[in-house]
Design a protein around this motif. Structure first.
Motif, PDB file in Angstrom:
ATOM      1  N   UNK A  27       1.539   2.184   7.419  1.00 29.88           N
ATOM      2  CA  UNK A  27       0.217   1.548   7.443  1.00 29.88           C
ATOM      3  C   UNK A  27       0.349   0.031   7.375  1.00 29.88           C
ATOM      4  N   UNK A  28      -0.574  -0.670   8.046  1.00 37.05           N
ATOM      5  CA  UNK A  28      -0.695  -2.124   7.905  1.00 37.05           C
ATOM      6  C   UNK A  28      -2.166  -2.484   7.959  1.00 37.05           C
ATOM      7  N   UNK A  72       7.481   3.365   5.189  1.00 35.84           N
ATOM      8  CA  UNK A  72       7.396   4.522   6.082  1.00 35.84           C
ATOM      9  C   UNK A  72       7.260   5.808   5.263  1.00 35.84           C
ATOM     10  N   UNK A  73       6.424   6.704   5.756  1.00 32.72           N
ATOM     11  CA  UNK A  73       6.192   7.991   5.089  1.00 32.72           C
ATOM     12  C   UNK A  73       6.510   9.094   6.089  1.00 32.72           C
ATOM     13  N   UNK A  74       7.364  10.025   5.701  1.00 36.33           N
ATOM     14  CA  UNK A  74       7.786  11.110   6.608  1.00 36.33           C
ATOM     15  C   UNK A  74       7.020  12.392   6.313  1.00 36.33           C
ATOM     16  N   UNK A  75       6.639  13.081   7.382  1.00 38.71           N
ATOM     17  CA  UNK A  75       5.979  14.380   7.232  1.00 38.71           C
ATOM     18  C   UNK A  75       6.319  15.259   8.433  1.00 38.71           C
ATOM     19  N   UNK A 108       0.860  -1.192   0.000  1.00 39.24           N
ATOM     20  CA  UNK A 108       0.000   0.000   0.000  1.00 39.24           C
ATOM     21  C   UNK A 108       0.888   1.230   0.000  1.00 39.24           C
ATOM     22  N   UNK A 109       0.306   2.376  -0.271  1.00 32.63           N
ATOM     23  CA  UNK A 109       1.032   3.643  -0.143  1.00 32.63           C
ATOM     24  C   UNK A 109       0.171   4.622   0.642  1.00 32.63           C
ATOM     25  N   UNK A 110       0.840   5.520   1.360  1.00 36.57           N
ATOM     26  CA  UNK A 110       0.136   6.530   2.157  1.00 36.57           C
ATOM     27  C   UNK A 110       0.677   7.903   1.811  1.00 36.57           C
TER      28      UNK A 110
END
Length: 507
Positions: free
Chosen positions: A244-245, A259-262, A133-135
């Motif tokens: 996300x999982x 992992x997505x950084x913000x 998946x992607x977030x």
């Protein structure tokens, strides 16, 4: 070496040779998804081919088409994956086609064992991995403000995502997140933070979650996002990472993102006050937009200002909106609720949802029991069923669940006030009023309440509930008459209320 020793050695060698010749053999690189040319991580339900030697008979065997279930043994061959036998589609000396079991692990190294004619291969570890998946998040992100995260799920799992997942605001079903702040793991808010969670989520077996999505009148504008601020508190500026999982009903990971950084920036209180003012002025009327965007956004920082905005939705004409708002109250400080809720009941009236809140949190509201009774009694005369029915539900819960040792006179007052209005309430023939009225009369347990319940039975609007409530009173005079109405639906209640005396009336 003696002749006998030589013979034993030769026999052993021949046995090993026969064993080696008959033992199924294959390697990790020879286990491929159907029609693939190279290995890749496997998943549940996937069609897989195993290539090797001694996997089955020289002439191939094909499972019967149209069978009720696919066989797990075919022509003397079977395959276990993680200890579970797989469904076999085709078996032959050099190839087996199978379907990965629904219960197979979803990630990690999983042992495959092929057995044919009583001989089993050594375990061969094969890699399993979730789908990807992607977030993403868009726009500037601030502390104490709503943070909605978009989740892009592969087919068919995108169907399992739509907020709200259930009526509980912080229940995302099988959709879960991990968050780090400046490299340090952030703990989730306590599960009790927004009342209970259902532990269930969307769709069906083999999908993320495992249960059904909350029914809505129509789909929201954006169904692929979740309000992550309801399960994590973003109260400090800095760099955050989120992953996300998507889990199935047993907690196995079916889909995972990287992992997505913000960055979360500071936000002055004055700016948040301006935002709340705009939210108040632009509140939607559509229940779906309230549930899928407006209300969860307000819950980013639950305080007295937000509570004053949410109160309106406890009286909304849509039942889902009222229920969602009820569960959202769990996000607020207990002292704030203890102060504001009794005032709200007094000024705007009790509803069914508020009655449940007072019952669930009776330890919080016990000290204000007499105040709540006086407030509820005022609304017995309301012409609005939401309020008059809510008043009866409130009195039912308060009478039965609160401790009245210090104020015993309040019990008689509740009974008298309900009795005075019983005729008018019965004349409404409104189920939203008569249902809680029956419940109240059932715990009153007096001749007056019995007479009113029998009147409800005769009028028929809430006959079954009235009959059940008569069994709560358990007056012996009522047993023969109750038995006449028992078609099997009252047997449990009669047995519980009257014991052996009910035996001859139970069907």
């Amino acid at each position: 070496m003696s002749g006998s020793s030589i013979l034993r050695a030769v026999g052993l060698l021949l046995s090993l040779t026969v064993w080696a010749a008959e033992t199924p053999t294959f390697t990790p690189s020879s286990v491929l998804p159907a029609n693939a040319t190279r290995p890749e991580p496997l998943r549940r339900f996937m069609l897989v081919s195993i290539y090797g030697r001694h996997l089955g008979p020289d002439s191939g065997c094909t499972a019967e088409r149209g069978a009720f279930s696919e066989p797990v043994e075919l022509c003397g061959a079977s395959v276990t994956i993680g200890g579970t036998k797989a469904a076999l589609l085709y078996v032959q000396h050099r190839q087996i086609n199978l379907r990965v079991p629904a219960s197979a692990p979803t990630e990690g190294m999983v042992d495959f064992i092929v057995t044919y004619s009583g001989h089993s291969s050594p375990p061969v570890p094969i890699r399993f991995a979730p789908l990807t998946a992607s977030v993403r998040l868009s726009g500037p992100i601030y502390v104490h403000m709503p943070i909605w995260i978009d989740v892009d799920l592969p087919d068919p799992h995108w169907r399992s995502l739509r907020y709200p997942v259930t009526i509980w605001p912080a229940d995302f079903g099988g959709h879960q997140f991990e968050v780090r702040w400046n490299g340090v793991r952030v703990r989730q808010l306590k599960p009790a933070h927004l009342f209970q969670k259902s532990g269930c989520g969307p769709s069906s077996y083999g999908m993320i979650g495992g249960c059904g999505l909350l029914g809505l009148p129509h789909e929201p504008k954006n169904r692929s996002r979740l309000p992550i601020h309801l399960i994590y508190e973003f109260d400090r500026p800095g760099l955050y990472d989120v992953r996300y999982a998507g889990h199935d009903i047993n907690g196995q990971v079916l889909v995972r993102s990287s992992w997505y950084r913000f960055e979360v920036q500071d936000f002055p209180p004055s700016k948040r006050a301006e935002w709340l003012a705009v939210m108040r002025q632009t509140a939607p009327s559509d229940p779906v937009e309230l549930l899928s965007d407006y209300l969860p956004s307000l819950l980013a920082a639950p305080d007295s200002k937000v509570l004053s905005m949410l109160e309106e939705y406890l009286y909304n004409s849509n039942g889902l909106v009222r229920q969602y708002t009820l569960y959202a109250l769990g996000a607020f400080d207990d002292d704030l609720l203890a102060k504001e809720i009794p005032d709200l009941v007094d000024k705007r009236g009790p509803t069914n949802e508020l009655a449940y809140l007072l019952s669930w949190r009776r330890n919080l509201f016990q000290a204000q029991g007499p105040v709540l009774v006086r407030a509820a009694l005022k609304y017995l005369d309301s012409q609005t069923p939401l309020l008059s029915g809510g008043a009866l539900q409130t009195l039912y819960f308060i009478k039965g669940h609160f401790d009245w040792k210090r104020n015993p006179e309040m019990l008689a007052r509740m009974d008298d006030e309900v009795a005075k209005r019983a005729g008018r309430l019965l004349a409404t023939r409104n189920r939203d009023i008569l249902q809680p009225l029956a419940l109240y009369l059932g715990i009153w347990k007096a001749d007056r309440s019995r007479d009113l319940l029998w009147r409800m039975v005769e009028e028929g609007t809430t006959r079954e509930q009235a009959l059940i409530c008569l069994t709560w009173i358990a007056d012996p005079r009522d047993l023969p008459k109750l038995a006449k109405y028992n078609t099997g639906n009252l047997s449990y209640h009669l047995n519980r209320a009257y014991g052996a005396a009910a035996d001859r009336y139970i069907k």
